[in-house]
Write an enzyme that holds these catalytic residues in place. Structure first.
Site, PDB file in Angstrom:
ATOM      1  N   ALA A 123       0.940  -1.216   0.212  1.00 55.66           N
ATOM      2  CA  ALA A 123       0.130  -0.050   0.048  1.00 55.66           C
ATOM      3  C   ALA A 123       0.837   1.117   0.131  1.00 55.66           C
ATOM      4  CB  ALA A 123      -0.999   0.008   1.257  1.00 55.66           C
ATOM      5  N   THR A 124       0.822   2.178  -0.830  1.00 60.10           N
ATOM      6  CA  THR A 124       1.527   3.120  -1.106  1.00 60.10           C
ATOM      7  C   THR A 124       1.778   4.098  -0.001  1.00 60.10           C
ATOM      8  OG1 THR A 124       0.985   3.385  -3.556  1.00 60.10           O
ATOM      9  CG2 THR A 124       2.233   5.388  -2.712  1.00 60.10           C
ATOM     10  N   ASP A 125       0.573   4.299   0.757  1.00 56.62           N
ATOM     11  CA  ASP A 125       0.812   5.288   1.835  1.00 56.62           C
ATOM     12  C   ASP A 125       1.572   4.638   2.893  1.00 56.62           C
ATOM     13  OD1 ASP A 125      -1.132   3.233   2.606  1.00 56.62           O
ATOM     14  OD2 ASP A 125      -2.589   4.477   3.479  1.00 56.62           O
ATOM     15  N   GLY A 126       1.717   3.432   3.451  1.00 54.92           N
ATOM     16  CA  GLY A 126       2.583   2.803   4.284  1.00 54.92           C
ATOM     17  C   GLY A 126       4.183   3.054   3.859  1.00 54.92           C
ATOM     18  N   TYR A 129       5.349   6.551   4.467  1.00 55.39           N
ATOM     19  CA  TYR A 129       5.590   7.056   5.832  1.00 55.39           C
ATOM     20  C   TYR A 129       6.797   6.438   6.242  1.00 55.39           C
ATOM     21  CZ  TYR A 129       1.780   9.978   6.612  1.00 55.39           C
ATOM     22  OH  TYR A 129       0.728  11.183   6.544  1.00 55.39           O
TER      23      TYR A 129
END
Length: 367
Positions: A123-126, A129
């Site tokens: 998942a790109t968001d993970g 961050y």
């Protein structure tokens, strides 16, 4: 150091004077300790993960939660309240759960009696961050600088390899939303992290990160202009000629096209940035909330409430934006400051992470 008016600082100190966790009366260390106790689970002496489902029979770690955890530790390290050892435990877990032949983290791992079953997609968001936390950590713990920057660079290179749509110059939601997928043109709006994009360019020298910042902020701006409220949906379809909200149940829930549990992070993301467009998008959204006496759990883009219960998950990013922009959003600050004046929730990792991120920022103000 965040610039903030004396009046707001005095108000904040007065509001938080009850804190007696240690002699320094630090809000951040109080919340960090609660968050760590409830959500950080140690596998062994050198490895730990964030349990995103603390009430479930089997713990679950997701890359989004792990990225938040690593960022909390890095920010806490800046304040001197988190040791490198704690960050390293989370980093070691990330390293052990990368997708084969990549630097990207498996988006979900379920732990069965300390045996891990990991998903094969990211998942790109993970990963955004995690990469950003490594950059922050490299400045906090210089003895690990070369290692952390090498790891961050590897993540960023693989995001561009597996999570990037070059035609639209935007990040996709994950490696599963590839060119052969119908989701290739779908944007998760909370993946627009302008300050992080600047940091990624500074590290790598790759101008694609500046292009991604410009294009994705542009898409966010178009979505903002489509409503009087400035509210932005969780997900949007993007083409070269238009940007529009997705339909219900496109990917995650019937509220995919509304301001819901993904988009609620946008005020936090934009509040960290200094560019004009980020401020314009944030200001329109914040003006909507400035006219409300409560922050509820989700909104349709016309401003109508989805779930009429007060939500700390939605309130925390707004409080962060208010702290970053003193005087301008003082009403929201006064309204939502209670978020760092009560015990941390024990059963909602997402809410807890967002509140703890605000709390460690409060430390910067008080110190």
């Amino acid at each position: 150091m965040i610039l903030i008016s004396i009046a707001v600082v005095l108000t904040l100190i007065g509001s938080l004077v009850y804190v007696r966790y240690d002699s320094r009366k630090q809000v951040g260390i109080n919340y960090y300790r609660q968050w760590s106790k409830y959500y950080v689970k140690k596998q062994n002496k050198k490895t730990a993960y964030i349990n995103s489902q603390p009430t479930a029979r089997n713990p679950v770690s997701i890359s989004e939660g792990h990225g938040y955890g690593m960022l909390i530790c890095a920010l806490g390290g800046e304040n001197g309240i988190v040791a490198n050892e704690e960050f390293e435990k989370l980093n070691n877990y990330y390293l052990k759960h990368r997708i084969a032949s990549t630097a990207l983290m498996s988006w979900k791992q379920t732990i069965y009696k300390n045996k891990v079953q990991a998903e094969a997609n990211n998942a790109t968001d993970g990963d955004l961050y995690i990469a950003y936390s490594l950059i922050k950590a490299s400045n906090v713990w210089p003895q690990e600088r070369a290692k952390y920057l090498k790891e961050a660079t590897a993540i960023l290179n693989d995001i561009l390899k597996y999570n990037y749509n070059p035609q639209l110059k935007m990040l996709t939601v994950g490696n599963w939303a590839n060119e052969g997928s119908k989701f290739y043109n779908m944007m998760r709006t909370s993946d627009v992290v302008p300050q992080q994009f600047d940091a990624f360019y500074k590290l790598t020298g790759n101008k694609k990160w500046l292009e991604i910042k410009r294009s994705m902020l542009g898409y966010l701006s178009k979505l903002s202009m489509q409503s009087k409220t400035g509210l932005i949906p969780d997900f949007a379809w993007v083409t070269k000629s238009q940007v529009k909200s997705v339909a219900p149940n496109t990917v995650a829930s019937k509220y995919d096209g509304d301001y819901y549990y993904n988009a609620c992070r946008i005020p936090y993301n934009l509040a960290q940035a200094n560019d004009k467009l980020s401020k314009e998008i944030l200001n329109k959204m914040m003006n909507f909330f400035m006219k409300r006496n409560k922050v509820y759990a989700g909104y349709y883009l016309d401003g109508k409430v989805i779930d009429r219960h007060k939500s700390e998950t939605f309130g925390a990013p707004l409080l962060d934006a208010a702290i970053n922009h003193p005087r301008k959003y003082d009403k929201l600050f006064q309204q939502e400051k209670f978020l760092v004046m009560k015990p941390l929730v024990k059963t909602n990792y997402y809410e807890a992470a967002l509140i703890t991120l605000v709390a460690v920022q409060v430390d910067k103000i008080l110190n």
